[in-house]
Design an enzyme around this catalytic site. Structure first.
Site, PDB file in Angstrom:
ATOM      1  N   GLU A 176     -44.286 -14.084 -42.517  1.00 46.90           N
ATOM      2  CA  GLU A 176     -44.124 -12.918 -43.410  1.00 46.90           C
ATOM      3  C   GLU A 176     -43.567 -13.311 -44.780  1.00 46.90           C
ATOM      4  O   GLU A 176     -42.540 -12.779 -45.222  1.00 46.90           O
ATOM      5  CB  GLU A 176     -43.230 -11.872 -42.733  1.00 46.90           C
ATOM      6  N   GLU A 295     -48.072 -10.525 -34.448  1.00 48.09           N
ATOM      7  CA  GLU A 295     -46.954  -9.625 -34.120  1.00 48.09           C
ATOM      8  C   GLU A 295     -47.509  -8.215 -34.051  1.00 48.09           C
ATOM      9  O   GLU A 295     -48.032  -7.707 -35.056  1.00 48.09           O
ATOM     10  CB  GLU A 295     -45.843  -9.686 -35.169  1.00 48.09           C
TER      11      GLU A 295
HETATM   12  O1  AHR Z   1     -40.458  -9.297 -34.233  1.00 50.23           O
HETATM   13  C1  AHR Z   1     -39.362  -8.936 -35.006  1.00 50.23           C
HETATM   14  C2  AHR Z   1     -39.526  -9.314 -36.472  1.00 50.23           C
HETATM   15  O2  AHR Z   1     -40.530  -8.527 -37.039  1.00 50.23           O
HETATM   16  C3  AHR Z   1     -39.960 -10.721 -36.767  1.00 50.23           C
HETATM   17  O3  AHR Z   1     -38.906 -11.613 -36.828  1.00 50.23           O
HETATM   18  C4  AHR Z   1     -40.583 -10.591 -38.120  1.00 50.23           C
HETATM   19  O4  AHR Z   1     -41.575 -11.542 -38.354  1.00 50.23           O
HETATM   20  C5  AHR Z   1     -41.095  -9.170 -38.170  1.00 50.23           C
HETATM   21  O5  AHR Z   1     -40.681  -8.520 -39.314  1.00 50.23           O
END
Ligand code: AHR
Length: 503
Positions: A176, A295
């Site tokens: 990210e 994610e």
């Molecule tokens: O999964 C939780 C968080 O969400 C992770 O660390 C991040 O990559 C995202 O913002």
């Protein structure tokens, strides 16, 4: 009995989207909250193995058949020194962990995680730090994990008791990097350049690896999808995947709108595919970039509680969402969306796996338990391997606050030619009514009905807890197979898994 709403579907074995890449059933363990410490690792637990890993958790992960697990972050990786987590445990430093404002003890690191992944039969998807660090730390790490021996970093690994390389094949180039919350946030131009150079050098060390470049952190980012376009323009030849992240929540308690949110995910995927293909065209390239949705999940229940956590503690209970039935239904719909895009979504990681926005929860020094979302994840992972078919679906529709023409019935199907079975995954999103669905399966000659699994509950807000499993699947779904047609009743707000086998 009153007439139910009606829907119909044609499922033909020749309407094929693509073979399902099993890596879409991946997950994620970050050094965050109790995911590692108190989650997968608890050396004093009665069920801990000789390395301190909880065997009850290993069992629950194995039941999910998770093929790949992303590690060690997440936001955490952007300030992580991987060297802190290798070598004798007593020499490992305690560090301030800046992403989640905790103390990281480094008692678990690269080698232990690779061991744990083997125990659960999963591959590792390793992320490198492109926040505070860069090319040098990344190339050293891959030499440490993947080079057989005879060099500084590979011999260091061997001196740590790992004679054989871990051969990690999938690598994330940071995490990210567009996010202002990220340590070492980068503009698309800054990120594209470092992703290209780090990726190039990592592939010099091991040309067999696959690389995932960061896309936007979510669709609300102001630079989406330009971030993807610039990054790929700069690093097209070096990378193999672009990453997508998205979490949903039902903050306004509007279930109809909430259950439609996989339509947003579908739009997100289509936008990223178009962006990848535009850059492909621009580069006159023959190479196709695939999508790693590394994610995804529901995340909102724990937001307020997390504000109360004191900083700089070790493994506090962060992001411990307790999921209800409606969350499980949306999770099911998101998995259906991945299957519908099996031709381009080749990896996906439910974020995360244990305790932190997770299907598996643990009590410290006690037992572990399954959240509602465990079940759609398990069903798709176990039964959703084969060829993703394109159901031709005709469903009644509804409008909600953010979406129009939302089909009440969501569906994907997977045909396993080798095992001679076909599995249909269906969500009925209707809040009040059951739906009678007729499925034309005439192309599956010689097949017969084998099972109709249902996840349902009278209360959409019902949750499982450490002591009571209120939301669990049963196999008493109403289905009848005759003359090539399967007639099924989908109860309101339910997750359904219908299985057929060649007789
Ligand atoms: O999964 C939780 C968080 O969400 C992770 O660390 C991040 O990559 C995202 O913002």
């Amino acid at each position: 009995m009153p007439d139910s709403m009606k829907a119909s579907m044609i499922l033909d074995k020749s309407y094929q989207i693509a073979p399902v890449d099993e890596r879409i059933y991946g997950s994620f363990i970050e050094h965050l909250g109790r995911a590692v410490y108190g989650g997968i690792y608890e050396p004093d637990h009665p069920k801990a193995d000789e390395q301190g890993f909880r065997k009850d958790v290993i069992d629950l992960v194995k039941q999910l058949q998770v093929p790949i697990v992303r590690y060690p972050g997440g936001n955490m990786v952007s300030a992580y020194n991987w060297e802190d987590g290798v070598g004798p445990k007593e020499d490992r430093p305690r560090r301030l962990e800046l992403a989640w404002r905790t103390v990281e003890t480094n008692q678990v690191g690269t080698n232990e995680f690779a061991d744990w992944a083997k125990k659960v039969d999963a591959d590792v998807m390793m992320a490198v730090n492109l926040g505070t660090r860069g090319i040098d730390a990344a190339r050293n790490l891959i030499e440490y994990t993947n080079h057989p021996g005879g060099t500084y970093w590979s011999d260091l690994r061997r001196s740590h008791g790992y004679d054989q390389p871990h051969n990690i094949k999938t690598w994330c180039l940071g995490n990210e990097m567009d996010g202002p919350w990220q340590v070492g946030q980068k503009t698309a131009y800054e990120y594209g350049r470092i992703a290209k150079e780090a990726g190039k050098v990592m592939k010099l060390v091991d040309p067999t690896i696959e690389l995932v470049a960061c896309g936007s952190s979510n669709t609300d980012m102001p630079t989406f999808p330009e971030y993807e376009a610039i990054t790929l323009d700069l690093a097209y030849e070096e990378v193999d995947f672009i990453s997508l992240h998205q979490y949903y929540g039902n903050r306004t308690n509007d279930p109809a709108n909430y259950l439609a949110k996989n339509m947003d995910m579908d739009h997100f995927i289509k936008t990223v595919i178009s962006t990848c293909d535009y850059i492909k065209a621009k580069h006159r390239s023959k190479k196709t970039i695939n999508l790693s949705f590394d994610e995804w999940n529901v995340w909102y229940h724990s937001n307020e509680a997390d504000k109360e956590i004191d900083p700089w503690s070790v493994a506090p209970p962060q992001l411990e969402d307790v999921y209800n039935l409606e969350d499980a239904l949306l999770v099911g719909s998101m998995l259906i969306t991945f299957l519908q895009h099996a031709d381009r979504v080749k990896m996906a990681c439910m974020a995360q796996l244990v305790n932190v926005i997770a299907p598996i929860m643990t009590e410290n020094n006690s037992h572990s338990w399954k959240q509602t979302i465990y079940y759609p994840y398990m069903h798709t992972s176990i039964f959703g391997r084969g060829i993703s078919l394109k159901p031709i679906l005709s469903s009644p529709k509804y409008d909600s606050k953010d979406f129009t023409d939302v089909p009440y019935v969501d569906s994907a199907a997977v045909y396993n030619e080798e095992k001679e079975d076909v599995t249909i995954f269906i969500v009925n999103k209707h809040l009040e009514e059951s739906i009678d669905l007729s499925i034309d399966l005439r192309s599956f000659e010689g097949y017969s009905f084998s099972e109709h699994i249902v996840l349902e509950h009278d209360d959409l807000k019902a949750v499982n807890t450490s002591s009571v499993e209120s939301v669990k699947p049963h196999s008493n779904g109403v289905s009848e197979f005759q003359d090539g047609y399967l007639n099924t009743r989908l109860s309101r707000t339910s997750w359904n898994v219908i299985r057929l086998k060649k007789a």
